[in-house]
Design a protein around this motif. Structure first.
Motif, PDB file in Angstrom:
ATOM      1  N   GLY A 537      -0.477 -18.611 -24.931  1.00 56.63           N
ATOM      2  CA  GLY A 537      -1.891 -18.502 -25.259  1.00 56.63           C
ATOM      3  C   GLY A 537      -2.205 -17.681 -26.497  1.00 56.63           C
ATOM      4  N   PRO A 538      -3.498 -17.502 -26.785  1.00 53.65           N
ATOM      5  CA  PRO A 538      -3.950 -16.845 -28.020  1.00 53.65           C
ATOM      6  C   PRO A 538      -3.413 -15.438 -28.220  1.00 53.65           C
ATOM      7  CG  PRO A 538      -5.785 -17.970 -26.956  1.00 53.65           C
ATOM      8  CD  PRO A 538      -4.638 -18.025 -25.999  1.00 53.65           C
ATOM      9  N   LYS A 539      -3.253 -14.667 -27.151  1.00 60.49           N
ATOM     10  CA  LYS A 539      -2.849 -13.272 -27.302  1.00 60.49           C
ATOM     11  C   LYS A 539      -1.458 -13.147 -27.909  1.00 60.49           C
ATOM     12  CE  LYS A 539      -2.708  -8.905 -24.726  1.00 60.49           C
ATOM     13  NZ  LYS A 539      -2.926  -8.259 -23.412  1.00 60.49           N
ATOM     14  N   PHE A 540      -0.695 -14.247 -27.885  1.00 59.44           N
ATOM     15  CA  PHE A 540       0.689 -14.209 -28.344  1.00 59.44           C
ATOM     16  C   PHE A 540       0.876 -14.998 -29.635  1.00 59.44           C
ATOM     17  CE2 PHE A 540       0.189 -13.880 -23.795  1.00 59.44           C
ATOM     18  CZ  PHE A 540       0.774 -12.643 -23.546  1.00 59.44           C
ATOM     19  N   LYS A 541      -0.181 -15.021 -30.443  1.00 59.89           N
ATOM     20  CA  LYS A 541      -0.145 -15.720 -31.725  1.00 59.89           C
ATOM     21  C   LYS A 541      -0.257 -14.754 -32.901  1.00 59.89           C
ATOM     22  CE  LYS A 541      -0.143 -19.611 -29.443  1.00 59.89           C
ATOM     23  NZ  LYS A 541       1.139 -20.313 -29.208  1.00 59.89           N
ATOM     24  N   GLY A 542       0.254 -13.551 -32.728  1.00 60.10           N
ATOM     25  CA  GLY A 542       0.291 -12.606 -33.833  1.00 60.10           C
ATOM     26  C   GLY A 542      -1.055 -11.999 -34.186  1.00 60.10           C
ATOM     27  N   LEU A 543      -1.843 -11.646 -33.181  1.00 63.73           N
ATOM     28  CA  LEU A 543      -3.171 -11.081 -33.433  1.00 63.73           C
ATOM     29  C   LEU A 543      -3.105  -9.753 -34.183  1.00 63.73           C
ATOM     30  CD1 LEU A 543      -4.941 -11.755 -29.996  1.00 63.73           C
ATOM     31  CD2 LEU A 543      -4.901 -13.198 -32.027  1.00 63.73           C
ATOM     32  N   GLY A 544      -2.012  -9.014 -34.001  1.00 64.03           N
ATOM     33  CA  GLY A 544      -1.923  -7.699 -34.630  1.00 64.03           C
ATOM     34  C   GLY A 544      -1.236  -7.700 -35.986  1.00 64.03           C
ATOM     35  N   ARG A 545      -0.999  -8.861 -36.553  1.00 65.73           N
ATOM     36  CA  ARG A 545      -0.260  -8.954 -37.816  1.00 65.73           C
ATOM     37  C   ARG A 545      -0.952  -8.175 -38.936  1.00 65.73           C
ATOM     38  NH1 ARG A 545      -2.012 -15.252 -38.779  1.00 65.73           N
ATOM     39  NH2 ARG A 545      -1.632 -15.242 -36.551  1.00 65.73           N
ATOM     40  N   GLU A 546      -0.153  -7.651 -39.838  1.00 66.66           N
ATOM     41  CA  GLU A 546      -0.702  -6.949 -40.997  1.00 66.66           C
ATOM     42  C   GLU A 546      -1.030  -7.919 -42.118  1.00 66.66           C
ATOM     43  OE1 GLU A 546       1.895  -3.866 -42.221  1.00 66.66           O
ATOM     44  OE2 GLU A 546       1.824  -2.782 -40.314  1.00 66.66           O
ATOM     45  N   LYS A 547      -0.169  -8.929 -42.286  1.00 64.00           N
ATOM     46  CA  LYS A 547      -0.385  -9.911 -43.338  1.00 64.00           C
ATOM     47  C   LYS A 547      -1.295 -11.025 -42.843  1.00 64.00           C
ATOM     48  CE  LYS A 547       3.956 -10.732 -43.535  1.00 64.00           C
ATOM     49  NZ  LYS A 547       5.278 -11.288 -43.908  1.00 64.00           N
ATOM     50  N   VAL A 548      -1.809 -11.814 -43.771  1.00 57.64           N
ATOM     51  CA  VAL A 548      -2.621 -12.965 -43.398  1.00 57.64           C
ATOM     52  C   VAL A 548      -1.750 -14.003 -42.696  1.00 57.64           C
ATOM     53  CG1 VAL A 548      -4.024 -14.872 -44.287  1.00 57.64           C
ATOM     54  CG2 VAL A 548      -4.272 -12.583 -45.257  1.00 57.64           C
ATOM     55  N   CYS A 549      -0.535 -14.197 -43.189  1.00 61.39           N
ATOM     56  CA  CYS A 549       0.383 -15.181 -42.627  1.00 61.39           C
ATOM     57  C   CYS A 549       0.983 -14.680 -41.317  1.00 61.39           C
ATOM     58  CB  CYS A 549       1.502 -15.495 -43.605  1.00 61.39           C
ATOM     59  SG  CYS A 549       0.936 -15.954 -45.262  1.00 61.39           S
ATOM     60  N   ARG A 550       1.436 -15.620 -40.516  1.00 61.31           N
ATOM     61  CA  ARG A 550       2.080 -15.264 -39.263  1.00 61.31           C
ATOM     62  C   ARG A 550       3.586 -15.123 -39.436  1.00 61.31           C
ATOM     63  NH1 ARG A 550       2.366 -18.777 -33.671  1.00 61.31           N
ATOM     64  NH2 ARG A 550       3.258 -17.148 -32.382  1.00 61.31           N
ATOM     65  N   SER A 551       4.160 -15.731 -40.471  1.00 60.29           N
ATOM     66  CA  SER A 551       5.599 -15.679 -40.677  1.00 60.29           C
ATOM     67  C   SER A 551       6.035 -14.268 -41.057  1.00 60.29           C
ATOM     68  CB  SER A 551       6.011 -16.659 -41.779  1.00 60.29           C
ATOM     69  OG  SER A 551       5.381 -16.320 -42.990  1.00 60.29           O
ATOM     70  N   ARG A 552       7.313 -13.981 -40.847  1.00 58.19           N
ATOM     71  CA  ARG A 552       7.835 -12.656 -41.118  1.00 58.19           C
ATOM     72  C   ARG A 552       8.223 -12.472 -42.575  1.00 58.19           C
ATOM     73  NH1 ARG A 552      11.788 -11.730 -35.826  1.00 58.19           N
ATOM     74  NH2 ARG A 552      10.144 -11.886 -34.234  1.00 58.19           N
ATOM     75  N   GLY A 553       8.386 -13.557 -43.299  1.00 58.89           N
ATOM     76  CA  GLY A 553       8.777 -13.468 -44.706  1.00 58.89           C
ATOM     77  C   GLY A 553       7.590 -13.173 -45.603  1.00 58.89           C
ATOM     78  N   GLU A 554       7.743 -13.515 -46.864  1.00 59.89           N
ATOM     79  CA  GLU A 554       6.684 -13.276 -47.833  1.00 59.89           C
ATOM     80  C   GLU A 554       5.456 -14.125 -47.499  1.00 59.89           C
ATOM     81  OE1 GLU A 554       5.868 -13.713 -52.665  1.00 59.89           O
ATOM     82  OE2 GLU A 554       7.815 -14.241 -51.792  1.00 59.89           O
ATOM     83  N   CYS A 555       4.291 -13.529 -47.611  1.00 57.89           N
ATOM     84  CA  CYS A 555       3.034 -14.237 -47.351  1.00 57.89           C
ATOM     85  C   CYS A 555       2.453 -14.713 -48.677  1.00 57.89           C
ATOM     86  CB  CYS A 555       2.036 -13.323 -46.630  1.00 57.89           C
ATOM     87  SG  CYS A 555       0.480 -14.144 -46.206  1.00 57.89           S
ATOM     88  N   HIS A 556       2.552 -16.004 -48.917  1.00 52.82           N
ATOM     89  CA  HIS A 556       2.064 -16.587 -50.160  1.00 52.82           C
ATOM     90  C   HIS A 556       0.680 -17.175 -49.913  1.00 52.82           C
ATOM     91  CE1 HIS A 556       2.001 -18.535 -54.028  1.00 52.82           C
ATOM     92  NE2 HIS A 556       1.882 -19.726 -53.466  1.00 52.82           N
ATOM     93  N   ILE A 557      -0.334 -16.572 -50.486  1.00 47.13           N
ATOM     94  CA  ILE A 557      -1.710 -17.056 -50.329  1.00 47.13           C
ATOM     95  C   ILE A 557      -2.030 -17.985 -51.491  1.00 47.13           C
ATOM     96  CG2 ILE A 557      -4.132 -16.392 -50.171  1.00 47.13           C
ATOM     97  CD1 ILE A 557      -3.254 -13.759 -48.968  1.00 47.13           C
ATOM     98  N   ARG A 558      -2.209 -19.246 -51.179  1.00 49.24           N
ATOM     99  CA  ARG A 558      -2.422 -20.264 -52.207  1.00 49.24           C
ATOM    100  C   ARG A 558      -3.834 -20.165 -52.783  1.00 49.24           C
ATOM    101  NH1 ARG A 558      -0.353 -25.844 -49.720  1.00 49.24           N
ATOM    102  NH2 ARG A 558      -0.807 -26.470 -51.857  1.00 49.24           N
ATOM    103  N   LYS A 559      -3.937 -20.428 -54.058  1.00 53.06           N
ATOM    104  CA  LYS A 559      -5.225 -20.342 -54.753  1.00 53.06           C
ATOM    105  C   LYS A 559      -5.853 -21.708 -55.003  1.00 53.06           C
ATOM    106  CE  LYS A 559      -4.438 -15.891 -57.059  1.00 53.06           C
ATOM    107  NZ  LYS A 559      -3.173 -15.552 -56.391  1.00 53.06           N
TER     108      LYS A 559
END
Length: 592
Positions: A537-559
């Motif tokens: 469920g929703p509680k286990f979808k990375g609600l506490g993440r620091e980055k915008v992305c959920r992945s653990r690698g680099e968070c690439h925000i597309r423009k």
């Protein structure tokens, strides 16, 4: 004449290529099973009733090949063509024993959701030919039963509901919900009405609430005689129709108008067969391609042209006089969206809009379907900084994708139910606050643009498809909560203080465990299953993440949205302005 040996070698190569391609899917379709799956494999293979199948499964990894015949998946034909209306679900959503009057000022503040979260709520275009529509979590629970792995929990005397669902976390052997599953009480291959949820199709504009249109009004791909101020005020006006009807019985356009509440389709119209989302018939790419409304005209599609709403959506019309069928706001669904707002501190607030579907229809590769599962959670997250939107995350495949706020298309509804979009209308870009997202057919993966979205495999063998089908406004029906990152506590917001929160703590799966090999609906080819586990469920979808992305690698925000040169590109905005102008102009890039 080709020699038999050459034919056999060609067939062998074809099978080998298919096997390699399917093996390349890895865990990408929808995830696989639990980490315990490898240990369960021997028992799973041994569950087949056929010796040859067990040997073939062990030798080459292809299991249940005789189950590829769809006729064996349905053992009791569904005879009732008219979907049963769901039970009264309102009590489910007001069953909390909270007493708002006892909340301290500090407690109330923890439950407040800023107004800017709703001001920038996303729209969702569902696919025009969808079979599995948004579902109500409460209704879903009335059609499933708890299981510990594949074992039915006969001792669970109380039906699962939104207040006690989290009790399943404490079942002995369940590993805090890890091995708990909510199993369908029906054969899902029969597509029962709760699974398809066609009664939750969002409201469409009513042709009977027509906006007067002069015959000599100009015909073009932009709203005519629409006052900006009045349009903004009218965007929340009640211009819906009773559920679950989609536009039907429309007349060919006689004045160039289409869509909205015009009552016109562009099919067989002298102005052109394509209807743009702005409510005009035409023949150009601006009418037939990225900006096409598939419910009111024909749209260009390189692979599978949308067939429009399913016939069963058109048959069931209801009487206006019934209380439950009174007109409602444009885009409202009876299935509530789930909003969870997490304050990350230092002015950073993440607003997660979760969408639940009772079934995920997996993708086909070379006409073989993989990755079906009961229960499907998708989401859009909007990150705010000091009350201003900064970026948007979409739950696409492979950990999703992230976009800057300026890259997203946005809508302002016109009074007649058509839309003014920032990608093609410079007039409205100053007041458009709500981004537009697209739900892929079957998988419900979220995207930022309509069209085909290939992933993983070459040549587009595996792809999602989106279009501008029924417009869903999740803000019209939402259950909202706040999430404390430090304590991981869920609280019902002050907007719905009696909404239960226990169901959000349920750590198990929202569908069946991947079916055993003895089940005629199950097969496995190159490690990929026809039916996989339901999601958490929703509680286990990375609600506490620091980055915008959920992945653990680099968070690439597309423009930008789409590939370079795509017709969905926008003009580079002037300093301090949002984008405007017609699509297909100068495009931005990553360095812009």
């Amino acid at each position: 004449m080709q020699r038999p040996g050459v034919k056999c070698f060609g067939a062998f190569c074809g099978v080998a290529i298919l096997y390699i391609l399917l093996s390349g899917l890895g865990l990408r379709l929808n995830g696989l099973a639990t980490p315990a799956e490898p240990g369960e494999n021997a028992a799973w293979v041994g569950g087949s009733r056929y010796w040859l199948d067990r040997q073939f499964c062990s030798w080459v990894g292809s299991c249940g090949m005789m189950h590829l015949r769809e006729t064996g998946w349905i053992w009791e034909q569904l005879k009732d063509e008219v979907p049963n209306m769901p039970p009264d679900l309102a009590p489910f959503w007001t069953s909390s024993k909270e007493n708002p009057d006892s909340w301290s000022q500090d407690e109330r503040q923890l439950r407040e959701i800023p107004q800017y979260v709703f001001d920038h709520a996303p729209y969702v275009h569902l696919f025009s030919g969808e079979d599995f529509w948004p579902s109500d979590v409460a209704e879903h629970l009335t059609h499933v039963s708890p299981r510990l792995n594949w074992t039915t929990m006969n001792d669970m005397e109380v039906d699962r509901n939104l207040t006690n669902l989290h009790d399943l976390n404490d079942v002995d052997g369940g590993r805090h919900g890890r091995f708990m599953y909510l199993s369908s009480a029906d054969n899902v291959e029969e597509w029962p009405s709760w699974l398809t949820s066609i009664h939750n199709v969002p409201m469409s504009p009513d042709p009977r609430l027509d906006i007067e249109q002069q015959d000599d009004d100009p015909v073009g791909d932009a709203p005519a005689n629409i006052d900006l101020e009045s349009a903004v005020k009218q965007q929340g006006s009640p211009i819906g129709i009773p559920y679950p009807r989609l536009p039907t019985d429309l007349r060919p356009s006689t004045n160039g108008r289409c869509g909205g509440n015009s009552g016109f389709t562009c099919v067989k119209s002298k102005f052109g067969n394509c209807c743009s989302i702005h409510g005009w018939c035409g023949k150009s790419d601006q009418h037939c391609d990225s900006y096409c409304d598939p419910l009111h005209g024909k749209c260009a599609d390189p692979l599978h042209p949308p067939q429009g709403p399913k016939p069963d959506l058109r048959k069931h019309k209801r009487d206006f006089m019934k209380e439950q069928d009174r007109p409602s706001k444009l885009g409202k669904s009876k299935a509530p969206a789930i909003l969870i707002v997490a304050d990350k501190g230092n002015g950073t607030v993440d607003a997660f809009w979760f969408y639940f579907y009772s079934f995920n229809l997996g993708q086909k590769v070379l006409k073989i379907r993989f990755g079906n599962h009961v229960g499907d959670w998708e989401n859009t997250m909007i990150r705010f900084k000091d009350g201003k939107p900064q970026a948007v995350y979409l739950s696409e495949h492979n950990f999703g994708d992230a976009y800057s706020w300026s890259a997203m298309e946005k809508y302002v509804p016109n009074p007649d139910g058509s839309m003014a979009a920032t990608w093609s209308n410079a007039t409205f870009h100053q007041v458009a606050k709500r981004p537009v997202t697209y739900s892929a057919v079957g998988s419900h993966a979220m995207y930022a643009a309509p069209g085909l979205h290939p992933y993983i495999l070459p040549w587009g063998l595996l792809h999602d498809q989106t279009d501008r089908g029924p417009l869903w406004d999740p803000a019209q029906n939402v259950q909202s909560y706040t999430y404390d990152v430090a304590s991981q506590a869920m609280r019902a917001s002050t907007r719905n203080p009696f909404s239960p929160t226990g169901w959000l703590d349920y750590a198990g799966h929202w569908g069946d465990k991947y079916y055993p090999l003895s089940d005629p609906r199950q097969y496995r080819l190159a490690g990929q299953y026809h039916y996989v586990n339901g999601p958490t469920g929703p509680k286990f979808k990375g609600l506490g993440r620091e980055k915008v992305c959920r992945s653990r690698g680099e968070c690439h925000i597309r423009k930008w949205v789409g590939e370079e040169g795509d017709k969905a590109q926008r003009l580079i905005p002037a300093e301090g302005e949002e984008e405007g102008g017609l699509p297909g102009g100068n495009s931005t890039d990553d360095a812009a």
